[in-house]
Design a protein around this motif. Sequence first.
Motif, PDB file in Angstrom:
ATOM      1  N   GLY A  42       0.541  -1.279  -0.611  1.00 33.07           N
ATOM      2  CA  GLY A  42       0.289   0.204  -0.004  1.00 33.07           C
ATOM      3  C   GLY A  42       0.466   1.554  -0.070  1.00 33.07           C
ATOM      4  N   GLY A  43       2.021   1.456  -0.079  1.00 37.12           N
ATOM      5  CA  GLY A  43       3.002   2.389  -0.010  1.00 37.12           C
ATOM      6  C   GLY A  43       4.488   2.046  -1.379  1.00 37.12           C
ATOM      7  N   THR A  44       5.121   2.489  -0.601  1.00 33.66           N
ATOM      8  CA  THR A  44       6.153   2.477  -1.387  1.00 33.66           C
ATOM      9  C   THR A  44       7.906   2.507  -1.063  1.00 33.66           C
ATOM     10  OG1 THR A  44       6.088   5.144  -2.585  1.00 33.66           O
ATOM     11  CG2 THR A  44       8.296   4.283  -2.254  1.00 33.66           C
ATOM     12  N   ILE A  45       8.496   1.189  -1.609  1.00 32.81           N
ATOM     13  CA  ILE A  45      10.455   0.610  -1.623  1.00 32.81           C
ATOM     14  C   ILE A  45      10.829   1.767  -2.103  1.00 32.81           C
ATOM     15  CG2 ILE A  45       9.368  -1.392  -2.941  1.00 32.81           C
ATOM     16  CD1 ILE A  45      10.926  -2.902  -0.540  1.00 32.81           C
ATOM     17  N   PHE A  46      11.698   2.239  -1.340  1.00 38.30           N
ATOM     18  CA  PHE A  46      13.024   2.179  -1.981  1.00 38.30           C
ATOM     19  C   PHE A  46      14.785   1.108  -2.044  1.00 38.30           C
ATOM     20  CE2 PHE A  46      16.512   5.000  -1.595  1.00 38.30           C
ATOM     21  CZ  PHE A  46      16.781   5.613  -2.236  1.00 38.30           C
ATOM     22  N   LEU A  47      14.720   0.867  -3.243  1.00 42.58           N
ATOM     23  CA  LEU A  47      15.502  -0.150  -3.651  1.00 42.58           C
ATOM     24  C   LEU A  47      16.951   0.686  -3.605  1.00 42.58           C
ATOM     25  CD1 LEU A  47      13.872  -2.753  -5.445  1.00 42.58           C
ATOM     26  CD2 LEU A  47      14.486  -2.844  -2.614  1.00 42.58           C
ATOM     27  N   ASP A  48      17.214   1.686  -2.354  1.00 41.97           N
ATOM     28  CA  ASP A  48      19.292   1.697  -2.585  1.00 41.97           C
ATOM     29  C   ASP A  48      20.080   0.813  -2.957  1.00 41.97           C
ATOM     30  OD1 ASP A  48      21.028   4.002  -3.336  1.00 41.97           O
ATOM     31  OD2 ASP A  48      20.818   4.233  -0.761  1.00 41.97           O
ATOM     32  N   GLU A  49      20.473   1.389  -4.206  1.00 40.05           N
ATOM     33  CA  GLU A  49      21.982   0.563  -4.410  1.00 40.05           C
ATOM     34  C   GLU A  49      21.825  -0.937  -5.126  1.00 40.05           C
ATOM     35  OE1 GLU A  49      24.849   1.899  -4.462  1.00 40.05           O
ATOM     36  OE2 GLU A  49      24.785   3.497  -2.782  1.00 40.05           O
ATOM     37  N   ILE A  50      21.098  -0.740  -5.846  1.00 42.12           N
ATOM     38  CA  ILE A  50      20.160  -1.811  -6.815  1.00 42.12           C
ATOM     39  C   ILE A  50      21.754  -2.723  -6.772  1.00 42.12           C
ATOM     40  CG2 ILE A  50      19.412  -0.789  -8.284  1.00 42.12           C
ATOM     41  CD1 ILE A  50      16.848  -2.008  -8.096  1.00 42.12           C
ATOM     42  N   LEU A  51      22.301  -2.246  -7.378  1.00 41.57           N
ATOM     43  CA  LEU A  51      23.035  -2.459  -8.253  1.00 41.57           C
ATOM     44  C   LEU A  51      23.854  -3.815  -7.796  1.00 41.57           C
ATOM     45  CD1 LEU A  51      25.055  -2.850 -11.642  1.00 41.57           C
ATOM     46  CD2 LEU A  51      26.125  -1.473 -10.967  1.00 41.57           C
ATOM     47  N   GLU A  52      23.919  -3.823  -5.834  1.00 40.73           N
ATOM     48  CA  GLU A  52      24.406  -4.279  -5.457  1.00 40.73           C
ATOM     49  C   GLU A  52      23.503  -5.895  -5.643  1.00 40.73           C
ATOM     50  OE1 GLU A  52      27.220  -4.152  -4.390  1.00 40.73           O
ATOM     51  OE2 GLU A  52      27.518  -2.651  -4.968  1.00 40.73           O
ATOM     52  N   LEU A  53      22.319  -6.360  -5.570  1.00 40.23           N
ATOM     53  CA  LEU A  53      21.408  -6.963  -5.319  1.00 40.23           C
ATOM     54  C   LEU A  53      22.514  -8.467  -6.626  1.00 40.23           C
ATOM     55  CD1 LEU A  53      18.000  -6.042  -5.729  1.00 40.23           C
ATOM     56  CD2 LEU A  53      18.826  -7.300  -4.239  1.00 40.23           C
ATOM     57  N   PRO A  54      22.831  -9.777  -5.267  1.00 41.00           N
ATOM     58  CA  PRO A  54      23.110 -10.488  -6.270  1.00 41.00           C
ATOM     59  C   PRO A  54      22.215 -11.564  -7.878  1.00 41.00           C
ATOM     60  CG  PRO A  54      22.856 -11.007  -4.058  1.00 41.00           C
ATOM     61  CD  PRO A  54      22.071  -9.845  -4.248  1.00 41.00           C
ATOM     62  N   LYS A  55      22.480 -11.980  -8.826  1.00 41.52           N
ATOM     63  CA  LYS A  55      21.614 -12.209  -9.938  1.00 41.52           C
ATOM     64  C   LYS A  55      20.540 -13.434  -9.176  1.00 41.52           C
ATOM     65  CE  LYS A  55      23.749 -10.623 -13.197  1.00 41.52           C
ATOM     66  NZ  LYS A  55      24.648 -11.922 -14.274  1.00 41.52           N
ATOM     67  N   ALA A  56      20.375 -14.308  -8.561  1.00 36.81           N
ATOM     68  CA  ALA A  56      19.701 -14.645  -7.980  1.00 36.81           C
ATOM     69  C   ALA A  56      18.583 -13.677  -7.574  1.00 36.81           C
ATOM     70  CB  ALA A  56      20.078 -16.046  -7.213  1.00 36.81           C
ATOM     71  N   MET A  57      19.046 -12.875  -6.689  1.00 37.36           N
ATOM     72  CA  MET A  57      17.153 -11.990  -6.293  1.00 37.36           C
ATOM     73  C   MET A  57      16.826 -11.482  -7.114  1.00 37.36           C
ATOM     74  SD  MET A  57      15.831 -11.071  -3.695  1.00 37.36           S
ATOM     75  CE  MET A  57      16.655 -12.189  -2.118  1.00 37.36           C
ATOM     76  N   GLN A  58      17.610 -10.780  -8.285  1.00 36.29           N
ATOM     77  CA  GLN A  58      17.387 -10.141  -9.128  1.00 36.29           C
ATOM     78  C   GLN A  58      16.040 -11.244  -9.912  1.00 36.29           C
ATOM     79  OE1 GLN A  58      19.779  -8.409 -12.112  1.00 36.29           O
ATOM     80  NE2 GLN A  58      21.395  -8.168 -10.273  1.00 36.29           N
ATOM     81  N   VAL A  59      16.227 -12.204 -10.079  1.00 37.57           N
ATOM     82  CA  VAL A  59      14.824 -12.939 -10.709  1.00 37.57           C
ATOM     83  C   VAL A  59      13.992 -12.750  -9.961  1.00 37.57           C
ATOM     84  CG1 VAL A  59      14.718 -15.232 -11.163  1.00 37.57           C
ATOM     85  CG2 VAL A  59      16.688 -14.722 -11.998  1.00 37.57           C
TER      86      VAL A  59
END
Length: 208
Positions: A42-59
Amino acid sequence: FVPVNCGALPEGLLESEMFGHVKGAFSGAIRDKKGRFELAHGGTIFLDEILELPKAMQVKLLRVLQEGSFERVGGERTVRVDVRVISATNRELKRQVELQNFREDLYYRLNVVPIALPPLRERRNDIPLLAEHFLRSAKERGERTSGVSREALALMMDYAWPGNVRELQNAIHFALVKSKGEPMRPQDLPLELRQPGNSGSSRGPTRK
């Protein structure tokens, strides 16, 4: 509004932090826990430094953006959420896609309304506003401050700020200690702001 620093979360706990877990999903999971996406429903999520996400989490993130649903770690029930996603990175994401460090399909899912934030030296009118904000925050923490003198502000306006807003914040904190509650003077600012050759014409490395 739920902020998440993707680079600060341990990789082993990242999925649990983002999507939650059920009791007994792993050692130490003594109760059900909601993840950041569920908390942001119902609100907003802010994903800072998103490039640091591992490939599995990107999926897994791609699925959430496409379907608006996920399962908690160790769970079988599908959780549906309605969230606005804002992401940020200090590197050129398109270039990282070309280098295969970031999924192209996820890039296009995120890149709906891009906002490019110029370095601080290219938006100098923000400097007095940011300085005022940092001083107001210091007052709220109980620190003594009487503001910034015109001379000190002129130095801030003329500095190149290679470290951008974080460097400005650190400079304000440094000057707060030196000024001891009096208006900040040029001599209270960090040495690099007072050295010749550090004006706005400098084009050193930029850290957004």
